[in-house]
Structures are given as structure tokens and as C-alpha cells.
Write an enzyme that holds these catalytic residues in place. Structure first.
Site, mmCIF file in Angstrom:
data_model
loop_
_atom_site.group_PDB
_atom_site.id
_atom_site.type_symbol
_atom_site.label_atom_id
_atom_site.label_comp_id
_atom_site.label_asym_id
_atom_site.label_seq_id
_atom_site.Cartn_x
_atom_site.Cartn_y
_atom_site.Cartn_z
ATOM 1 N N GLU A 195 -3.399 -17.945 3.196
ATOM 2 C CA GLU A 195 -4.323 -17.521 4.240
ATOM 3 C C GLU A 195 -3.991 -18.166 5.579
ATOM 4 O OE1 GLU A 195 -5.894 -16.479 0.429
ATOM 5 O OE2 GLU A 195 -5.259 -18.452 1.196
ATOM 6 N N PHE A 199 -11.042 -12.407 -0.106
ATOM 7 C CA PHE A 199 -12.456 -12.728 -0.245
ATOM 8 C C PHE A 199 -12.792 -13.770 0.814
ATOM 9 C CE2 PHE A 199 -11.441 -11.107 -4.422
ATOM 10 C CZ PHE A 199 -12.585 -10.419 -4.823
ATOM 11 N N ALA A 200 -14.010 -13.727 1.332
ATOM 12 C CA ALA A 200 -14.403 -14.702 2.350
ATOM 13 C C ALA A 200 -14.265 -16.123 1.832
ATOM 14 C CB ALA A 200 -15.833 -14.440 2.804
ATOM 15 N N ASP A 201 -14.407 -16.300 0.544
ATOM 16 C CA ASP A 201 -14.259 -17.625 -0.075
ATOM 17 C C ASP A 201 -12.860 -18.197 0.120
ATOM 18 O OD1 ASP A 201 -15.865 -15.566 -1.549
ATOM 19 O OD2 ASP A 201 -16.748 -17.345 -2.462
ATOM 20 N N ILE A 207 -11.105 -17.937 2.896
ATOM 21 C CA ILE A 207 -10.798 -18.050 4.319
ATOM 22 C C ILE A 207 -10.646 -19.492 4.778
ATOM 23 C CG2 ILE A 207 -13.142 -18.208 5.313
ATOM 24 C CD1 ILE A 207 -12.253 -15.938 7.256
ATOM 25 N N PRO A 213 -8.712 -22.125 3.927
ATOM 26 C CA PRO A 213 -7.395 -22.654 4.302
ATOM 27 C C PRO A 213 -6.926 -22.207 5.681
ATOM 28 C CG PRO A 213 -7.375 -21.893 2.027
ATOM 29 C CD PRO A 213 -8.673 -21.438 2.627
ATOM 30 N N HIS A 264 -16.108 -16.252 -5.257
ATOM 31 C CA HIS A 264 -15.896 -14.888 -4.798
ATOM 32 C C HIS A 264 -17.150 -14.294 -4.159
ATOM 33 C CE1 HIS A 264 -12.699 -15.445 -7.783
ATOM 34 N NE2 HIS A 264 -12.036 -14.499 -7.152
#
Length: 356
Positions: A77, A100-102, A104, A106, A146
Site C-alpha cells: 500500500e 480494504f480500508a483496514d 490503508i 501502511p 476487513h
């Protein structure tokens, strides 16, 4: 008999072609139309090229626009966003997908320290016209890694715009606006709404007039302005502020409470349409804020502060917040964790009684 061949052309504008779309199809259409219009627009991310993304938002773009316009990226990412920033500085308009927003986090340093600061640190010599798309929130039983809602982490960062649509029509228009924006836009897509609006209780349409209207999407290009809220339901008793999935939950909660509630879909968290909010709260005298993220330090706290600062002398009850639990996302209790219509209804009745 009128000679149709030589009849004067009508001054009335042509009605744009529309088609029923869910949010996935609307987002795909926005990308397709912009890529066809502007050769500088490109799309990439993990599995976002050949496969078309895990939710199929980028489906068929590679086949239609080519390998150099729609392609896959390594599982990095940080690298994805860093590459987009470099592309943007040299005139391209990349749209990157964070699966997935999870995932993001890094890339957080690149987003807040590089993309958000590019225009300012270069004295306007460079901009960062990038769009960072990401599915966010719950609704697929994805568990703690997630299903997170990290929007508040980005609304605090000067230089970023944060957009969260609640329906197919807005999704396409707002994504088009994000792609055309010369500054970075974080564009969160509610997974629970990907396949269509629902009633907040089950996956059935709510307020059919509104759901059907907002699912009729023009097939060509159009733009919805970033920074302008939509009044989804007019009312005089209480104002409900919501965005994304929670717009539909708020509508269901208002119906359940039997109140004349005004429901405002913020659509854009930064910039925020504070004028529409202020006018509504001054009219109703009461405010309930609904979001899916945990309550502590959630975006609802900022909304509450703004409403209090601007509408204090018009408030007839304390501002109420209905939000997710202050716990890691509980996989086994997803539907209990979600703010639901009953919790919204309870909050509405509380503020109507003066907050007691």
C-alpha cells in the site's frame, strides 16, 4: 404537415441517458467515462487490473483501456500511494484502490506527509491530483481486519478531502469530481451499500421513491460537487447527520420513531457543508449524529462541536451521538455493533424529551 427535416432544432437540452445501477456499477462507470475522456487518468491497485478488484469495481477497465491504464500492483500500500503521488506530480491523474480500508495504514505516512502537503510544500509548483479509493465499514462479516471505519484519521489532515457516498448516483458524480480535483481525495466506499440501498434492518429497499431515484444513474459524465450535503428527508422535529451506510439506518430510525426528522447525508466530510447543517439545526433545535466508527474521537465529535459553536442558542436538547462501540470490531457481534434503527430511534426520542 410539418417538414421534420427542415424544422428548427429545439432549444431544450437532451435528457441524458440513464440506467439502473448499484454502487459498484456506478463507480465502474465513473472510472470508465473519465478514462475514455482523459488519457492521463489511470487505475491500479492490488488485483484491480486483470481481475477487476475484489468487489469488481474496476471490472473490464483493463480490457477496454489497456494494460498501461488499468493494472495490478504489488501488495504494498505504501508503494501504491507513493507511485501515485509521483505520477500526479508529473501530470497524471491516478486512481488507486486500497483493497480494504483496514489496509490503508501502511500508506498513511505517504498520504498525510507527502500527498496532503505537496501543493503547500512546493509553493504551488506541484499538486497531487490523486484519488485513493477504498471499501470501508462492515456488512460482509469481514471481522476486525476487513471492516474498520478510519475516516476520522484523515479528516484531521490539512490538505486532504474525504468523501463517502451513500448511493449509486452520488457515488458516480462524486468520484468524477474527485478524479478531476487537483488535490488528493480519500474516497471511502461503504461495502454494505455496494449492491444497493436498504432499509437499515434488512437488505430490502427503504423509502422506494428515494432509493429508486438515486439508483437511476446517467450513463455519461456528470459531476456532484464535493462539499455539498444532500437533504434526504425534510423535517422540523430534529436533525440527523449521517453519511455512508448510516444514512439509510438514520432514515429507518426516523420512520421507526415516528418523528418529523430531517435527515442530512453529508456526502463529503472535508470540506463539510456546514451551512446546510446550521440551517437545519436552527430550524429543528435538536441534533442526532450517526456514524459506524467508534464513538470516542470519531467524526461525530467534530460535528457535535461545530453544531454547538454555531447553533448553541437554538438547541433545545443536548446533541446526541449514535456510533459503534469503543472496542475492536467484534466479528461475532457485527449486527449488534452496528448502530441500528432501534438505537437511532431511542436517541431521537431522548432528544425530543430534552435529553433526559
Amino acid at each position: 404537415m410539418v417538414d421534420q427535416k427542415n424544422a428548427p432544432a429545439s432549444d431544450a437540452p437532451e435528457t441524458p441517458a440513464v440506467a439502473p445501477m448499484n454502487m459498484i456499477q456506478a463507480l465502474n462507470s465513473a472510472l470508465d467515462v473519465k478514462m475514455a475522456e482523459d488519457p492521463n487518468v489511470l487505475s491500479f491497485g492490488e488485483d484491480a487490473g486483470y481481475f477487476g478488484g475484489v468487489f469488481r469495481v474496476t471490472d473490464h477497465l483493463q480490457k477496454k483501456h489497456g494494460l498501461t491504464r488499468s493494472f495490478d500492483a504489488p501488495i504494498s500500500e505504501c508503494g501504491i500511494v507513493a507511485a501515485a503521488i509521483g505520477m500526479g506530480a508529473y501530470g497524471l491523474r491516478p486512481v488507486v484502490e486500497i483493497q480494504f480500508a483496514d489496509y490503508i495504514y501502511p500508506a498513511y505516512d505517504q498520504i498525510v506527509s507527502e500527498a496532503a502537503k505537496m501543493r503547500y510544500r512546493s509553493g504551488g509548483q506541484f499538486t497531487s491530483p490523486i484519488t485513493i479509493r477504498s471499501p470501508y465499514g462492515g456488512g460482509i462479516f469481514g471481522g476486525q481486519t476487513h471492516s474498520q471505519s478510519p475516516e476520522a484519521l484523515f479528516t484531521h489532515i490539512a490538505g486532504l478531502k474525504v468523501v463517502i457516498p451513500s448511493n449509486p448516483y452520488d457515488a458516480k458524480g462524486l468520484l468524477t469530481a474527485a478524479i478531476e480535483d487537483d488535490d488528493p481525495v480519500v474516497f471511502f466506499e461503504p461495502k454494505r451499500l455496494y449492491n444497493g440501498p436498504f432499509d437499515g434492518w434488512h437488505q430490502n429497499p427503504v423509502s422506494p421513491w428515494k432509493a429508486q431515484e438515486l439508483a437511476q444513474v446517467p450513463t455519461g459524465k456528470y459531476v456532484e460537487p464535493i462539499g455539498k450535503a444532500r437533504v434526504m428527508r425534510e423535517g422540523s422535529d430534529v436533525t440527523i447527520l449521517a453519511y455512508g451506510t448510516m444514512v439509510w439506518v438514520a432514515l429507518a430510525g426516523a420512520e421507526h420513531a415516528g418523528l418529523d426528522a430531517e435527515v442530512i447525508d453529508l456526502r463529503s466530510l472535508v470540506p463539510l457543508d456546514i451551512e446546510t447543517i446550521e440551517a437545519s439545526v436552527k430550524k429543528t433545535g435538536r441534533c442526532v449524529i450517526v456514524h459506524e466508527a467508534p464513538k470516542t474521537s470519531g467524526y461525530g465529535g467534530e460535528l457535535s462541536a461545530l453544531v454547538q459553536e454555531r447553533c448553541f442558542y437554538h438547541l433545545e436538547a443536548p446533541i446526541a451521538r449514535v456510533a459503534g462501540w469503543d472496542t475492536p470490531y467484534p466479528h461475532a457481534f457485527e449486527w449488534e455493533y452496528f448502530p441500528g434503527p432501534q438505537r437511532v430511534s431511542d436517541a431521537l426520542k431522548s432528544v425530543m424529551s430534552g435529553g433526559r
